[in-house]
Design a protein around this motif. Structure first.
Motif, PDB file in Angstrom:
ATOM      1  N   UNK A  98       0.819  -1.217   0.000  1.00  0.00           N
ATOM      2  CA  UNK A  98       0.000   0.000   0.000  1.00  0.00           C
ATOM      3  C   UNK A  98       0.853   1.267   0.000  1.00  0.00           C
ATOM      4  N   UNK A  99       2.040   1.210   0.571  1.00  0.00           N
ATOM      5  CA  UNK A  99       2.813   2.440   0.738  1.00  0.00           C
ATOM      6  C   UNK A  99       3.439   2.919  -0.566  1.00  0.00           C
ATOM      7  N   UNK A 100       3.251   2.168  -1.660  1.00  0.00           N
ATOM      8  CA  UNK A 100       3.721   2.650  -2.964  1.00  0.00           C
ATOM      9  C   UNK A 100       2.859   3.796  -3.480  1.00  0.00           C
ATOM     10  N   UNK A 101       1.570   3.821  -3.108  1.00  0.00           N
ATOM     11  CA  UNK A 101       0.614   4.710  -3.759  1.00  0.00           C
ATOM     12  C   UNK A 101       0.132   5.780  -2.797  1.00  0.00           C
ATOM     13  N   UNK A 102       0.072   7.022  -3.290  1.00  0.00           N
ATOM     14  CA  UNK A 102      -0.398   8.109  -2.433  1.00  0.00           C
ATOM     15  C   UNK A 102      -1.914   8.168  -2.375  1.00  0.00           C
ATOM     16  N   UNK A 103      -2.605   7.724  -3.437  1.00  0.00           N
ATOM     17  CA  UNK A 103      -4.049   7.893  -3.486  1.00  0.00           C
ATOM     18  C   UNK A 103      -4.765   6.712  -4.089  1.00  0.00           C
ATOM     19  N   UNK A 104      -6.065   6.894  -4.361  1.00  0.00           N
ATOM     20  CA  UNK A 104      -6.881   5.845  -4.933  1.00  0.00           C
ATOM     21  C   UNK A 104      -7.252   4.787  -3.905  1.00  0.00           C
ATOM     22  N   UNK A 105      -7.962   3.744  -4.342  1.00  0.00           N
ATOM     23  CA  UNK A 105      -8.323   2.656  -3.446  1.00  0.00           C
ATOM     24  C   UNK A 105      -7.067   1.990  -2.903  1.00  0.00           C
ATOM     25  N   UNK A 106      -6.979   1.866  -1.582  1.00  0.00           N
ATOM     26  CA  UNK A 106      -5.878   1.139  -0.987  1.00  0.00           C
ATOM     27  C   UNK A 106      -4.573   1.887  -0.928  1.00  0.00           C
TER      28      UNK A 106
END
Length: 926
Positions: A399-407
């Motif tokens: 999860x910590x790869x993405x700043x936004x969106x689902x998850x």
């Protein structure tokens, strides 16, 4: 815009048939001794700054500078459980209305955000909350905050009866579209029968048709005033922004919005039941499915983590007890899953069993019950519990790869703050996962699964809530920013000693490495006699190697915290693994074995052959699935290598042998016919020795050449009709051929298609959804391919508007072909959308890998995406209209209509579009 429900109804992913998504999940080898215990996967730590405005708005800020993108995630603490019987569906209806413009932002929200390059852009409604989210280029943050704050504080002046009627119609078509899918009746029956009358979860999120019809302007205005104030909202800004910058901007845009009234909030209401209640219902489906549900404690309770672990052990994947028994050993089911679905005031523990065609349904149900009772009696083994823990911890690591969106990170922070007031609540959950023992999991399952009150508490309204005059002039929108430069990690290339090409892109922000083996084959490489062999071969890669058995492979993957998947598209086969940095050497050994040494064991083949036949049967009752199965052969002609779908035909799959799969693999899977793409937290110096060790012994050899013949365009329009009695909607597909993916016209055509049907703001979607509200959504797309591509529109519409909708689609095709030329404003919108959203499309290793896969597969320049913006903006209206005039074959389109012909055939024929032919779900003439 979507409804989120707590359970999946296994709706068919129809587009997978044609667009390269015959995706296969990994299978289960005995773990090395070094992995006998759970890997030491640390609990993620998402740094944030928290502050609250005087009006009650809670703000969380997380700084992540890896790309010039900021995630804007807004969570309103209101969902369907805040409604009342007789006025259901309001939360979801209002989610739609809030996309329709506000007092000072008089634009359709999705159109406006697409124009400024937003990605991960949508809104959803659940039982407990409504959220709106988008990732925007940093230069467009002021624009996004102005728009988001305006619909929070200044919406009602623009909500009139016309807008209400339009969005009411859109929502009703969304409801029809869901109910028109296989098993689409399940959700409403489930919620109505698992909760007592009056319970806040006893109606569906989307609501009742009658309630939506009865909603008045006063109703919706009162609903908004009550629930959408800043004091009932959490705003998360995550990405390329500092806390200081964020505070200044949020004060400016949100500070003057007055707080809403005091709110009543539901406390926990688990509604535990006793006894067994059974309902029998019928639907147009090829297989029996059984849902079994218990009411259990909800989210952020100690029981949640324990029941999550129990669900994973029971039915969480290929290492689970249900899978091993029902799908693998007894072969009574094609799928058998369990899940613990936790919502705010209560949860549900579910088992979902899909019977194999012809299987004894009672025996399947009894076997599942036996596995549940055995687990409750003895608890999970230490090994089972380690696997379940590792899987959950690995999911949160990704999860910590993405700043936004689902998850993504902003989603996680917003959820924790909204429901617990503690943005770090995920750490509590994960610590409970780590601390769980077989005994505590066993106890939780026995407490809540052995069998089947309302308290009102009013707290003082917080004092000191007030609006602050920020001096913001809302009559003027912020000046929109420009498209931002993009510099992706370079593609580093080496060739191993055996000829395997390796491409590496370094990305060090998260401790994960993404691997993608790209084999030049695809289902275009299927033999004419055996369509579907490529897809089934890829599916079988996870079912055993010379040294690893099927169920062992999944167990090893879970021990390593890795995920595995294989997929197929027209021109390529792809074998992927996402591995944690901490276990990469071991994961590479497993990965190489799966790629190189599939054994295609006969018992596994026989089982999956039956599964594939069942999947084809499901495709042939899903309206979009039916249409997309027949389009390739209609466009390319029988015998063409592109005249197939990934899953093949029942006849071909029924005749296949395991030897056919082994032959496909031996023919195409050779290092000189493959490229390995590596993206993530590694370097060439580190990864090359590992790859030589694991892949260096793979031997090359000759590979057949695929011949992709050029197909002339049809000489006349054709209309194909497929009957689906009782269908609530018709699906209309308009198809033609376009130039290959690497054509110089490819990017301009994608931009032209965006104007026509490629985005929410496109002509056909604005017409059939927003203006006519005959559909929940229509679109057009160009399938990527090495050869000529299929260019089609896909339009699910309500049955009684089938003829009218088809007439409108014909008008739109003729319009974009020249009768209503693309304007400068339309072109700029499409160009801005494509270029401004680009930075938000490369956040994760998987996204970056997907982009580089496209470059490699279709022979595009290495700098394709770095020069994308310049090329897209260079397209002129004259060039766009010239391309449209020769790309939209208005007088030679192939139409396919799937629906209840007793209700729609007369209207379709009356349009006189061309020769009309009746065909069946296999495309055969009737």
């Amino acid at each position: 815009m979507a409804v989120l429900v707590r359970r999946t109804t296994y709706l068919a992913a129809a587009l997978a048939l044609m667009f390269g998504v015959s995706t296969v999940q990994a299978a289960p080898k005995a773990a090395p001794a070094a992995l006998a215990s759970t890997p030491d996967i640390p609990i993620p730590d998402i740094k944030y700054t928290k502050f609250t405005l005087k009006n009650g708005l809670t703000v969380l800020v997380h700084e992540d500078r890896k790309t010039p993108v900021v995630a804007v995630n807004t969570w309103y603490h209101v969902g369907s459980k805040n409604e009342q019987r007789g006025k259901t569906g309001f939360a979801h209806l209002f989610e739609h209305l809030m996309f329709s413009g506000s007092d000072n932002f008089k634009k359709t929200y999705l159109n406006a955000m697409e124009q400024v390059g937003a990605t991960d852009l949508n809104g959803t409604t659940s039982q407990d909350r409504t959220n709106y989210f988008q990732n925007v280029p940093t230069s467009m943050l002021d624009y996004a905050l102005f728009a988001e704050s305006d619909r929070m504080g200044y919406l009602l002046g623009t909500v009139d009866k016309t807008k209400l009627d339009i969005q009411r119609g859109v929502v009703q078509n969304e409801k029809r579209q869901g109910e028109n899918q296989p098993y689409g009746i399940a959700y409403e029956l489930l919620v109505e029968n698992t909760y007592p009358v009056g319970h806040p979860y006893s109606w569906t999120v989307i609501g009742k048709m009658a309630d939506l019809d009865a909603a008045s302007m006063t109703d919706v205005q009162d609903w908004f005033k009550q629930n959408y104030g800043p004091n009932n909202t959490v705003l998360v800004l995550s990405g390329d922004i500092s806390p200081e910058e964020a505070r200044k901007k949020v004060e400016q845009y949100y500070g003057a919005i007055p707080p809403g009234p005091p709110l009543a909030k539901h406390d926990a209401w688990i509604a535990k039941r006793t006894g067994t209640h059974r309902t029998l219902a019928q639907d147009r489906v090829p297989q029996t499915r059984i849902y079994r549900t218990w009411n259990v404690p909800g989210a952020n309770t100690p029981e949640e983590a324990l029941l999550d672990l129990g669900a994973r052990v029971l039915g969480g994947g290929k290492t689970s007890r249900l899978y091993k028994r029902l799908v693998y050993k007894d072969q009574l089911a094609t799928s058998a899953t369990a899940s613990d679905d936790a919502s705010e005031i209560g949860g549900q523990f579910d088992m979902t069993l899909t019977a194999r065609p012809g299987a004894d349904v009672k025996k399947m149900e009894q076997a599942a019950d036996d596995e549940l009772r055995a687990l409750m009696k003895s608890g999970p083994t230490d090994a089972e519990l380690r696997l379940a823990k590792t899987t959950i911890l690995a999911q949160y690591t990704r999860m910590i790869e993405r700043v936004g969106g689902f998850g993504g990170k902003s989603d996680l922070l917003a959820s924790c703050q909204t429901f617990t007031g503690n943005p770090d609540c995920y750490k509590v959950y994960l610590q409970r996962i780590k601390d769980a023992t077989p005994a505590t999991v066993k106890k939780a399952m026995n407490d809540w699964l052995s069998d089947g009150d309302y308290v009102l508490q009013i707290d003082p309204f917080p004092t000191g809530l007030a609006a602050t005059d920020t001096g913001l002039d809302r009559s003027k929108e912020p000046v929109a920013g420009k498209a931002m430069s993009l510099k992706l990690p370079p593609m580093q290339r080496i060739t191993l000693s055996n000829g395997l090409k390796v491409v590496l892109a370094e990305r060090h922000e998260a401790p994960v490495v993404n691997l993608q083996m790209m084999v030049d084959s695809g289902y275009a490489a299927d033999s004419t006699a055996l369509p579907g062999v490529a897809s089934l071969t890829l599916r079988m890669l996870e079912e055993g190697t010379a040294t690893r058995k099927s169920l062992e492979i999944g167990e090893e993957l879970e021990r390593l915290g890795a995920t595995f998947g294989a997929s197929i598209n027209l021109d390529g086969a792809f074998v992927g693994m996402n591995a944690l940095k901490a276990t990469l050497p071991q994961a590479l050994g497993l990965y190489a074995d799966l790629v190189r040494n599939p054994a295609f064991p006969q018992n596994e083949f026989a089982r999956l052959q039956k599964d594939r036949l069942a999947a084809i049967a499901r495709e042939k009752v899903d309206p979009q699935g039916i249409a997309l199965r027949v389009v390739p052969a209609l466009m390319y002609g029988e015998g063409h290598v592109y005249a197939r779908t990934a899953n093949g035909t029942e006849d071909a799959v029924g005749r296949m042998t395991r030897g056919d799969l082994a032959n496909y693999h031996a023919t195409w899977f050779k290092p000189n016919n493959a490229t390995l793409l590596v993206v993530g937290d590694t370097t060439l110096a580190e990864i090359t020795p590992m790859l030589e060790k694991t892949f260096g012994g793979w031997k090359g050899g000759e590979v057949p050449k695929k011949v992709i013949a050029t197909v002339p365009a049809p000489t006349k329009p054709l209309v194909y009709l497929i009957d689906r009695p009782g269908a609530l909607q018709s699906v209309i597909v308009g198809a033609q051929l376009a130039s290959p993916r690497n054509s110089p016209e490819s990017l301009p055509l994608e931009i032209v298609n965006d104007v026509f049907g490629g985005t929410f703001s496109s002509r056909i979607n604005m017409n059939l959804r927003e203006d006519k509200h005959w559909s929940y959504g229509v679109r057009s797309l160009v399938q990527p391919a090495v050869g000529q591509r299929t260019f089609m529109s896909i339009s699910p519409v309500q049955t009684d508007k089938t003829g009218d909708a088809l007439k409108e689609l014909v008008r739109e095709y003729k319009g974009v072909a020249g009768e209503r030329q693309i304007t400068g404003a339309e072109l700029k919108f499409a160009q801005d959308n494509r270029t401004l959203r680009l930075p938000g499309s490369f956040e994760t290793a998987g996204q970056l890998g997907g982009a580089y896969t496209t470059i490699v597969q279709y022979g595009l320049p290495d700098d394709y995406y770095n020069t994308y913006t310049e090329k897209a903006l260079a397209l002129t209206p004259e060039q766009a209209n010239t391309l449209a005039s020769r790309s939209f074959l208005t007088d030679r389109l192939v139409w396919v209509v799937v629906g209840d012909m007793s209700k729609v055939e007369k209207d379709v024929r009356a349009l006189n579009l061309g020769e009309v032919r009746r065909i069946d779900a296999d495309g055969k003439p009737l």
